[in-house]
Design a protein around this motif. Structure first.
Motif, PDB file in Angstrom:
ATOM      1  N   THR B  60       0.713  -1.002  -0.308  1.00  0.00           N
ATOM      2  CA  THR B  60       0.094   0.059   0.201  1.00  0.00           C
ATOM      3  C   THR B  60       0.645   1.574   0.329  1.00  0.00           C
ATOM      4  O   THR B  60       0.798   1.940  -0.854  1.00  0.00           O
ATOM      5  N   ALA B  61       2.173   1.180   0.736  1.00  0.00           N
ATOM      6  CA  ALA B  61       3.107   2.485   1.220  1.00  0.00           C
ATOM      7  C   ALA B  61       3.801   2.867   0.255  1.00  0.00           C
ATOM      8  O   ALA B  61       3.206   3.790  -0.491  1.00  0.00           O
ATOM      9  N   VAL B  62       3.913   1.291  -1.503  1.00  0.00           N
ATOM     10  CA  VAL B  62       4.469   1.565  -2.820  1.00  0.00           C
ATOM     11  C   VAL B  62       3.813   2.117  -3.506  1.00  0.00           C
ATOM     12  O   VAL B  62       4.013   3.385  -3.889  1.00  0.00           O
ATOM     13  N   LYS B  63       2.355   1.817  -3.735  1.00  0.00           N
ATOM     14  CA  LYS B  63       1.735   2.245  -4.602  1.00  0.00           C
ATOM     15  C   LYS B  63       1.285   3.129  -4.290  1.00  0.00           C
ATOM     16  O   LYS B  63       0.708   4.479  -5.400  1.00  0.00           O
ATOM     17  N   ALA B 151      12.296   5.789  -4.138  1.00  0.00           N
ATOM     18  CA  ALA B 151      12.849   4.882  -2.903  1.00  0.00           C
ATOM     19  C   ALA B 151      12.120   4.140  -1.966  1.00  0.00           C
ATOM     20  O   ALA B 151      11.934   4.946  -1.025  1.00  0.00           O
ATOM     21  N   GLY B 152      13.102   2.755  -1.778  1.00  0.00           N
ATOM     22  CA  GLY B 152      12.390   2.311  -0.014  1.00  0.00           C
ATOM     23  C   GLY B 152      13.971   2.188   0.595  1.00  0.00           C
ATOM     24  O   GLY B 152      15.228   2.157  -0.051  1.00  0.00           O
ATOM     25  N   GLN B 153      14.029   3.360   1.172  1.00  0.00           N
ATOM     26  CA  GLN B 153      15.194   3.699   2.553  1.00  0.00           C
ATOM     27  C   GLN B 153      14.865   2.534   3.992  1.00  0.00           C
ATOM     28  O   GLN B 153      13.887   2.418   4.294  1.00  0.00           O
ATOM     29  N   VAL B 154      15.665   2.193   4.286  1.00  0.00           N
ATOM     30  CA  VAL B 154      15.873   1.698   5.408  1.00  0.00           C
ATOM     31  C   VAL B 154      17.172   1.584   6.537  1.00  0.00           C
ATOM     32  O   VAL B 154      18.013   2.270   5.846  1.00  0.00           O
ATOM     33  N   ILE B 155      16.760   2.044   7.422  1.00  0.00           N
ATOM     34  CA  ILE B 155      17.648   2.849   8.763  1.00  0.00           C
ATOM     35  C   ILE B 155      17.986   2.546   9.595  1.00  0.00           C
ATOM     36  O   ILE B 155      16.695   1.277  10.210  1.00  0.00           O
ATOM     37  N   PRO B 156      19.186   2.531  10.222  1.00  0.00           N
ATOM     38  CA  PRO B 156      19.663   1.678  11.529  1.00  0.00           C
ATOM     39  C   PRO B 156      19.294   2.514  12.779  1.00  0.00           C
ATOM     40  O   PRO B 156      18.425   3.978  12.933  1.00  0.00           O
ATOM     41  N   TRP B 157      19.472   2.352  13.906  1.00  0.00           N
ATOM     42  CA  TRP B 157      18.809   3.205  15.095  1.00  0.00           C
ATOM     43  C   TRP B 157      19.619   3.843  15.962  1.00  0.00           C
ATOM     44  O   TRP B 157      19.512   4.148  17.164  1.00  0.00           O
ATOM     45  N   THR B 177       9.726   9.202  -4.540  1.00  0.00           N
ATOM     46  CA  THR B 177       9.048   9.803  -3.663  1.00  0.00           C
ATOM     47  C   THR B 177       9.871   8.403  -2.487  1.00  0.00           C
ATOM     48  O   THR B 177      10.210   8.110  -3.448  1.00  0.00           O
ATOM     49  N   VAL B 178       9.414   8.353  -1.039  1.00  0.00           N
ATOM     50  CA  VAL B 178       9.756   7.177  -0.425  1.00  0.00           C
ATOM     51  C   VAL B 178       8.973   6.374   0.372  1.00  0.00           C
ATOM     52  O   VAL B 178       7.947   7.367   0.577  1.00  0.00           O
ATOM     53  N   ALA B 224       8.590  -5.090  -5.883  1.00  0.00           N
ATOM     54  CA  ALA B 224       8.762  -4.963  -7.230  1.00  0.00           C
ATOM     55  C   ALA B 224       8.713  -3.312  -8.403  1.00  0.00           C
ATOM     56  O   ALA B 224       9.083  -3.214  -8.851  1.00  0.00           O
ATOM     57  N   ASP B 225       8.407  -2.693  -7.774  1.00  0.00           N
ATOM     58  CA  ASP B 225       8.441  -1.593  -7.610  1.00  0.00           C
ATOM     59  C   ASP B 225       8.314  -0.560  -6.802  1.00  0.00           C
ATOM     60  O   ASP B 225       8.216   0.761  -7.701  1.00  0.00           O
ATOM     61  N   VAL B 226       9.873  -0.942  -6.314  1.00  0.00           N
ATOM     62  CA  VAL B 226      10.542  -0.034  -5.968  1.00  0.00           C
ATOM     63  C   VAL B 226      11.700   0.096  -6.890  1.00  0.00           C
ATOM     64  O   VAL B 226      12.163  -0.676  -7.369  1.00  0.00           O
ATOM     65  N   ASN B 227      12.169   1.338  -7.271  1.00  0.00           N
ATOM     66  CA  ASN B 227      13.294   2.342  -8.181  1.00  0.00           C
ATOM     67  C   ASN B 227      15.064   1.933  -7.842  1.00  0.00           C
ATOM     68  O   ASN B 227      15.759   2.216  -8.199  1.00  0.00           O
ATOM     69  N   LYS B 228      14.734   1.920  -6.331  1.00  0.00           N
ATOM     70  CA  LYS B 228      15.758   2.600  -6.117  1.00  0.00           C
ATOM     71  C   LYS B 228      16.096   2.380  -3.994  1.00  0.00           C
ATOM     72  O   LYS B 228      14.878   2.260  -3.815  1.00  0.00           O
ATOM     73  N   VAL B 229      16.990   1.966  -3.695  1.00  0.00           N
ATOM     74  CA  VAL B 229      17.160   1.234  -2.264  1.00  0.00           C
ATOM     75  C   VAL B 229      18.490   1.952  -1.796  1.00  0.00           C
ATOM     76  O   VAL B 229      19.465   1.960  -2.132  1.00  0.00           O
ATOM     77  N   ALA B 230      18.105   2.310  -0.495  1.00  0.00           N
ATOM     78  CA  ALA B 230      19.145   3.011   0.138  1.00  0.00           C
ATOM     79  C   ALA B 230      19.338   2.462   1.805  1.00  0.00           C
ATOM     80  O   ALA B 230      17.995   1.929   2.462  1.00  0.00           O
ATOM     81  N   PHE B 231      19.997   2.284   1.751  1.00  0.00           N
ATOM     82  CA  PHE B 231      19.976   1.297   3.525  1.00  0.00           C
ATOM     83  C   PHE B 231      21.566   1.666   3.495  1.00  0.00           C
ATOM     84  O   PHE B 231      22.705   2.037   3.126  1.00  0.00           O
ATOM     85  N   THR B 232      20.595   2.069   5.402  1.00  0.00           N
ATOM     86  CA  THR B 232      22.534   1.967   6.643  1.00  0.00           C
ATOM     87  C   THR B 232      22.137   1.451   7.271  1.00  0.00           C
ATOM     88  O   THR B 232      21.000   0.875   7.944  1.00  0.00           O
ATOM     89  N   GLY B 233      22.888   0.520   7.686  1.00  0.00           N
ATOM     90  CA  GLY B 233      22.981  -0.731   8.872  1.00  0.00           C
ATOM     91  C   GLY B 233      24.168  -1.662   8.585  1.00  0.00           C
ATOM     92  O   GLY B 233      25.198  -1.045   8.418  1.00  0.00           O
TER      93      GLY B 233
END
Lengths: 287, 475
Positions: B60-63, B151-157, B177-178, B224-233
């Motif tokens: 839902t969020a990606v849509k 952009a799908g982004q995953v961040i640390p604590w 968009t994010v 599948a509909d995310v174009n960019k992934v950014a990860f810190t961890g």
């Protein structure tokens, strides 16, 4: 034309500035586009790939440490020597790719000009991609591009010289060293290029060239712990994802450019950027 | 001597609510995942219940992000995007004190750090990137560089709001968009940021924030509909994500672990170096990917430096994160505390000499007294593995060449420190460090104009500066 019997060349690998046969003792027949036998090329092995990585790593400190001006001159020298071998390359490209002589001529000319284009970049990359950072504090902060390290390059399968040069030159212009797996079925212009590199001023080990089966050798480079980056350009479609998965094991930088890239088009900086790191240095200011 | 007088910041300032919802398509909605309870690591009390995303919520969020990208954000002039991002920067400043207290409650970091570093730097990242939104043609990526999409982004604590800012600001400036997933143990400030974003009237769906654990992150980066992934961890998770994205067209940037060398030469101003070493490893309880966790000291001054270091570290006050006097706060989670305890035990077992500050520790909560290991060899786990805690390993060297070899003897390459009075040596050393950030005669400096990121297994791509825009552009 005389009836003299020509001296046929033995095509070998190019590793650490030397021309060894494959450690595996294997070779494979190379034919022209019509299937006529041209030569036997060395069929490189895992061991050859590892030797090439060692040679590239050994050469990295020296090559990345030379001044950008010096690297520019060394690369320009390669173009000079390429020009001297122009006729030989035209014949080889025409035979390897099955194109008319006129087309081959245009491809070779573009390839030489491409090399000159990248030679001119060596001492401009830092000015274009680097920066002085206006940080909010009493510090001097600047960022400079630096070479990633050892790059494994899977050369294009179709474009035997122009494509090859278009993937090697940007890698070494910025100070990286590389291990190149040539086009599997069209490897002969690459071997001749290695003779050009050996007789220019490019230090041994900066470019290492392996002929053979791409799908056999590439996985060893993709998983190798001392390879920093991987150019997938010439990777067969069927193994691209697997190679990327292997590369993830050591967080390699992976360039995923298209399989059928048009190398006659004017390039931009993207291939240079793909194999550069950015280093940011800080120092306090004060009296 | 003065009697110690605590100076606690009031927790009421945090406006803590009993429950927080996720933020999707411009609205706060109940997630359909199992709600999580976020705790105060300094007291182990539950702060709030936070709804989490299920796999269908991720979809839902990606849509929502896709719709916002297609219909609004990608079509909006950069000058308009800029004004939205400036609004966010200003609101973070306006609500800075609230955010700082909430950050310290949820994360355990000292209030003086959340107040003076995390929150102001988060605001400055938005402010800096806002200005880029209508100037991307000048960034060196061609006259009209395009965004990537969602952009799908995953961040640390470890820096919850700051990492959200590092991720969201450049993404929005470049026209993406994010969907962002904050860390499981520190979701609160990201959700206040969502409140700010709502108050700034950002079009619905441009930023979506979905709390949850690692499975939510995996669903997001795998969508599948995310174009960019950014990860810190962590480097381990970074490798999994890079493998997961193999064979896709998603653009990836990773900011992973580190084991930075902090190198002190015999001519360094020692008192200044000691301050830098302490800041390098005890800042944020050592929960810093670029922490100076390996101290390399020139042999001739090792004894003197270690003595000064012990004396200085003994004065560090460990305790209540909300006390403005606190230097070292709480370890973020029991899990992390256990990991630190396990690695320090290995240091003792492998023969390093342990010194631990005799400072008093609170009776409850997760705390770990500042610890310095000397006599450490390169083969020991405490010299090779990222501890991510207030634990320093001291090694020695004799020549600059040896310092370079030891500093670079790691699969990581995020940062390095150099302490010497000799300018030419600083530049010589800086050139040879295989690390993305080199601090000379200083440590742990961050600025949105200065690109940050790693070599080797510390990841790829940069955040900050003109260089950092590349991660969010289709170039």
């Amino acid at each position: 034309m005389s009836d003299r019997l020509t001296v046929a060349k033995t095509y070998k690998l190019y590793i650490g500035g030397k021309f060894p046969r494959s450690e595996s003792g294997r070779s494979y027949p190379v034919t022209d586009s019509k299937g006529t036998f041209l030569a036997n090329a060395a069929q490189g092995s895992r061991k050859d790939a590892r030797d090439a990585v060692s040679a590239a790593r050994k050469a990295f400190g020296g090559w990345s440490g030379t001044t950008a001006y010096n690297r520019g001159q060394v690369l320009y020298r390669v173009a000079e020597v390429l020009e001297g071998r122009r006729e030989q390359f035209i014949t080889e490209v025409a035979t390897s790719e099955g194109v008319a002589l006129k087309k081959a001529q245009s491809l070779v000319d573009t390839a030489i000009d491409r090399w000159v284009w990248y030679a001119g970049w060596t001492d401009k990359i830092a000015a274009v991609l680097g920066s002085s950072n206006p940080v909010a504090g009493p510090y001097f902060s600047f960022s400079t591009p630096e070479p990633t390290g050892v790059v494994a390059v899977l050369a294009p399968q179709q474009s035997s010289l122009l494509g090859l040069i278009s993937v090697i030159a940007p890698v070494i212009a910025s100070g990286n060293t590389c291990v190149v797996i040539t086009s599997q079925d069209r490897p002969l212009p690459a071997i001749t290029l290695s003779e050009v590199l050996a007789t220019s001023d490019v230090p041994g080990g900066v470019v290492n060239i392996i002929t053979g089966r791409t799908a056999e050798i590439a996985p060893w480079l993709a998983s190798h712990g001392d390879v920093n980056a991987l150019d997938l350009t010439g990777a067969p479609e069927s193994i691209r994802a697997d190679l990327e998965r292997s590369a993830a094991g050591t967080v390699k930088r992976v360039l995923r450019n298209k399989v059928n890239e048009d190398f006659t088009a004017t390039p931009d900086m993207s291939r240079l950027r793909a194999f550069l790191e950015t280093k940011t240095v800080w120092h306090p200011m004060g009296v | 001597m003065w009697e110690y007088a605590p100076a606690p910041e009031s927790r009421d300032i945090a406006n803590l609510k009993p429950a927080y919802k996720m933020f999707v398509d411009g609205k706060f909605v109940e997630g359909t995942g199992e709600p999580l309870k976020t705790i105060n690591p300094a007291t182990e009390e539950v702060l709030a219940e936070v709804s989490t995303a299920s796999e269908s919520d991720v979809d839902t969020a990606v849509k929502a992000a896709r719709k916002a990208y297609d219909r609004v954000w990608s079509k909006m002039p950069g000058s308009e995007r800029a004004k939205y991002i400036y609004r966010i920067a200003r609101q973070i400043q306006e609500r800075g004190r609230e955010l700082a207290v909430l950050e310290s409650l949820d994360n355990g970091k000292p209030i003086k750090e959340s107040r003076d570093t995390d929150i102001p730097t988060a605001a400055s990242h938005f402010f800096y990137h806002a200005g880029w939104a209508d100037k991307l043609g000048y960034a060196g990526y061609g006259p009209d560089p395009k965004p990537l999409g969602v952009a799908g982004q995953v961040i640390p604590w470890n820096f919850p709001l700051l990492m959200a800012a590092w991720k969201i600001a450049p993404a929005l400036a470049c026209g993406n968009t994010v969907v962002l997933k904050p860390a499981e143990t520190t979701p609160l400030t990201a959700l206040v940021l969502a409140d700010i974003i709502q108050q700034c009237d950002l079009p619905p769906g441009v930023v979506n924030i979905i709390p949850g654990a690692g499975d939510v992150g995996a669903a997001l980066v795998g969508h599948a509909d995310v174009n960019k992934v950014a990860f810190t961890g962590s480097t381990d998770v970074g490798k999994v994500i890079q493998g997961q994205l193999a064979g896709t067209n998603k653009k990836l940037t990773l900011e992973l672990g580190g084991k930075a060398a902090n190198i002190v030469f015999d001519d360094a101003p020692l008192d200044q170096a000691v301050e830098g070493i302490v800041n390098g490893i005890f800042f944020n309880q050592g929960h810093v990917c670029c922490a100076g966790s390996r101290l390399l000291v020139q042999e001739s001054i090792a004894d003197e430096l270690i003595e000064k270091l012990h004396a200085r570290v003994s004065t560090l006050r460990v305790g209540d994160p909300l006390d403005k006097n606190t230097d070292v706060g709480a370890i973020n989670s029991r899990e992390q505390l256990t990991k630190i305890q396990e690695l320090t035990a290995s240091g003792e077992a492998e023969g390093a000499t342990r010194w631990t500050s005799s400072c008093p520790l609170p009776d409850k909560g997760f705390f770990f007294a500042p610890t310095v290991f000397s006599g450490v060899s390169q083969a020991m786990r405490i010299a090779r593995e990222e501890i991510f805690g207030p634990v320093l390993s001291v090694l020695t060297f004799r020549t600059p060449e040896e310092a370079v070899a030891k500093a670079n003897n790691t699969p990581y390459g995020l940062s390095a420190g150099i302490w010497t009075e000799k300018g030419s040596r600083i530049l010589w050393m800086a050139q040879r460090m295989r690390a993305g950030v080199v601090w000379s005669n200083t440590f742990n400096r961050f600025d949105p104009t200065a690109p940050f990121g790693g070599y080797q297994e510390s990841g790829f791509g940069r955040e900050g500066g003109r260089t950092g825009l590349e991660a969010y552009l289709d170039v």
